[in-house]
Design a protein around this motif. Structure first.
Motif, mmCIF file in Angstrom:
data_model
loop_
_atom_site.group_PDB
_atom_site.id
_atom_site.type_symbol
_atom_site.label_atom_id
_atom_site.label_comp_id
_atom_site.label_asym_id
_atom_site.label_seq_id
_atom_site.Cartn_x
_atom_site.Cartn_y
_atom_site.Cartn_z
ATOM 1 N N SER A 113 5.356 -2.187 -3.124
ATOM 2 C CA SER A 113 4.327 -3.479 -3.871
ATOM 3 C C SER A 113 4.942 -4.597 -3.846
ATOM 4 N N CYS A 114 6.244 -4.535 -4.296
ATOM 5 C CA CYS A 114 6.802 -5.926 -3.928
ATOM 6 C C CYS A 114 6.466 -7.034 -2.958
ATOM 7 N N ILE A 115 6.595 -6.275 -1.940
ATOM 8 C CA ILE A 115 5.598 -7.059 -0.047
ATOM 9 C C ILE A 115 4.638 -7.030 -0.500
ATOM 10 N N ALA A 116 3.616 -6.143 -0.718
ATOM 11 C CA ALA A 116 2.222 -6.062 -1.409
ATOM 12 C C ALA A 116 2.360 -7.418 -2.198
ATOM 13 N N SER A 117 2.863 -7.424 -2.579
ATOM 14 C CA SER A 117 2.701 -8.278 -4.199
ATOM 15 C C SER A 117 2.604 -10.736 -3.377
ATOM 16 N N VAL A 118 4.170 -10.322 -2.845
ATOM 17 C CA VAL A 118 4.361 -11.091 -1.766
ATOM 18 C C VAL A 118 3.423 -11.566 -0.837
ATOM 19 N N ALA A 119 2.320 -10.823 -0.262
ATOM 20 C CA ALA A 119 1.270 -10.754 1.218
ATOM 21 C C ALA A 119 0.392 -11.386 0.211
ATOM 22 N N TYR A 120 -0.030 -11.244 -1.254
ATOM 23 C CA TYR A 120 -1.234 -11.766 -1.703
ATOM 24 C C TYR A 120 -0.712 -12.971 -2.006
ATOM 25 N N GLN A 158 -0.604 -6.379 4.192
ATOM 26 C CA GLN A 158 -1.314 -5.820 3.090
ATOM 27 C C GLN A 158 -2.010 -4.566 3.070
ATOM 28 N N LEU A 159 -2.651 -4.431 3.867
ATOM 29 C CA LEU A 159 -2.681 -2.942 4.512
ATOM 30 C C LEU A 159 -1.793 -1.234 3.868
ATOM 31 N N LEU A 160 -0.943 -2.331 5.071
ATOM 32 C CA LEU A 160 0.145 -1.597 4.994
ATOM 33 C C LEU A 160 1.119 -1.449 3.875
ATOM 34 N N SER A 161 1.803 -1.729 3.280
ATOM 35 C CA SER A 161 2.638 -1.726 1.990
ATOM 36 C C SER A 161 1.288 -1.300 1.244
ATOM 37 N N THR A 162 0.550 -1.815 1.006
ATOM 38 C CA THR A 162 -0.415 -0.620 -0.235
ATOM 39 C C THR A 162 -0.467 0.663 0.079
ATOM 40 N N CYS A 163 -0.755 1.108 0.982
ATOM 41 C CA CYS A 163 -0.932 1.872 1.438
ATOM 42 C C CYS A 163 0.618 3.510 1.336
ATOM 43 N N VAL A 164 1.565 2.517 2.228
ATOM 44 C CA VAL A 164 2.618 3.205 2.387
ATOM 45 C C VAL A 164 3.603 3.124 0.132
ATOM 46 N N ALA A 165 2.822 2.218 -0.216
ATOM 47 C CA ALA A 165 3.144 2.224 -2.196
ATOM 48 C C ALA A 165 2.819 3.657 -2.313
ATOM 49 N N LEU A 166 1.506 3.832 -2.543
ATOM 50 C CA LEU A 166 0.473 4.994 -3.280
ATOM 51 C C LEU A 166 0.599 6.007 -2.546
ATOM 52 N N SER A 167 1.523 6.177 -0.979
ATOM 53 C CA SER A 167 2.051 7.541 -0.661
ATOM 54 C C SER A 167 3.225 8.442 -0.908
ATOM 55 N N LEU A 168 3.516 7.166 -0.990
ATOM 56 C CA LEU A 168 5.543 7.357 -1.720
ATOM 57 C C LEU A 168 5.589 8.195 -2.861
ATOM 58 N N VAL A 169 4.703 7.502 -3.794
ATOM 59 C CA VAL A 169 3.972 7.824 -5.065
ATOM 60 C C VAL A 169 3.786 9.308 -5.030
ATOM 61 N N ALA A 170 2.800 9.680 -4.080
ATOM 62 C CA ALA A 170 1.659 10.604 -4.677
ATOM 63 C C ALA A 170 2.735 11.569 -3.954
ATOM 64 N N SER A 171 3.595 11.697 -3.141
ATOM 65 C CA SER A 171 4.562 12.983 -2.416
ATOM 66 C C SER A 171 5.763 12.911 -3.757
ATOM 67 N N GLU A 172 5.916 14.007 -2.386
ATOM 68 C CA GLU A 172 8.242 14.620 -3.104
ATOM 69 C C GLU A 172 7.329 14.049 -5.280
ATOM 70 N N ASN A 173 5.985 14.724 -6.027
ATOM 71 C CA ASN A 173 6.035 15.077 -6.955
ATOM 72 C C ASN A 173 6.917 13.213 -8.253
#
Length: 275
Positions: free
Chosen positions: A110-117, A9-24
């Motif tokens: 984000s889908c991976i995070a929802s499945v993990a939860y 959960q930590l990995l998937s949510t962290c990667v998701a928000l990092s990808l969205v925050a980068s590259e505009n």
């Protein structure tokens, strides 16, 4: 297994928000919900992991398992909504290239995070015998999602132009009232003195009603042949610069309808097994 789910959960949510925050890839206003969801889930999951590593959960006794079930089920729901709404709204705003790839990857994580939860919710229920609390949790989730739907349909412009959409609004209202009655009057906590068959029949009725709404709402809102608008760019209120335009509200209601239908089906299956 609990630590494994937390790390995933930590990995998937962290990667998701990092990808969205980068590259505009983060578009202001319309991206706020997705970013808030991933950040909130990441922080709370990190805190719960620290609590368990320090064995502080022993001070909470039985209430800790109830908290985990409530939190993981809620997180699965909001991550699922972000996984659906983010790509539908954002992909049509982004050009092909790095931004597009980042948005696709963020959606996947984000889908991976929802499945993990969701998997942790089931695993916690099975290993702690919290099935009865889980049923009560589902009832609360049904009411919570219904409140979100009712908030969006407060704009009568969304449905007054067609009778089928008015029927959908009636479905949301009826199921909300039934859910409140089940939770407050009967509670449905698997107690022998409570009329569980009433809850089961209420769930059957709600599943049938929500199934019609899950078909009619997107059909008449997004099918051009029936007067709907399949593309966000065609909505004048979206082009006017509103943060949440009419098309966004229609999409939000369609998404929440599908999610609540899924919750009602799970609730029906679990409640029926207790008869």
């Amino acid at each position: 297994m609990g630590y494994f789910f937390r790390l995933l959960q930590l990995l998937s949510t962290c990667v998701a928000l990092s990808l969205v925050a980068s590259e505009n890839t983060w578009i202001a206003d319309v991206s706020n919900w997705s970013m808030f969801t991933w950040c909130f889930c990441f922080v709370v999951t990190l805190l719960s992991l620290i609590v368990e590593l320090c064995r502080l959960q022993e001070n909470f006794s039985r209430s800790w398992n109830n908290f985990l079930i409530t939190y993981t089920c809620f997180s699965a729901l909001v991550c699922l909504s972000a996984s659906i709404m983010y790509p539908i709204i954002h992909l049509q705003m982004l050009s092909y290239g790095t931004q597009w790839n980042h948005a696709i990857a963020a959606t996947a994580f984000s889908c991976i995070a929802s499945v993990a939860y969701a998997m942790e919710t089931v695993w916690t229920c099975v290993n702690t015998s919290e099935s009865c609390s889980f049923i009560s949790l589902l009832k609360k989730l049904e009411i919570t999602v219904a409140c979100g739907i009712l908030a969006f349909i407060s704009n009568t412009f969304l449905y007054m132009h067609h009778l089928a959409l008015v029927w959908c609004v009636a479905v949301y209202s009826i199921c909300f009232i039934l859910g409140v009655i089940s939770l407050l009057q009967h509670r449905c906590d698997c107690d022998e003195s409570l009329p569980l068959p009433f809850c089961v029949w209420a769930d059957v009725f709600a599943v049938l009603l929500y199934a019609t709404a899950a078909v009619l709402w997107p059909l008449y809102q997004f099918n051009e042949q029936l007067g709907g608008n399949p593309q966000r760019s065609r909505d004048a209120s979206c082009n006017a610069g509103y943060s949440v335009c009419i098309w966004d509200q229609q999409l939000a209601v369609a998404t929440l309808t599908a999610i609540n239908l899924l919750i009602y089906v799970v609730d029906l299956v679990i409640s029926a097994s207790w008869i």
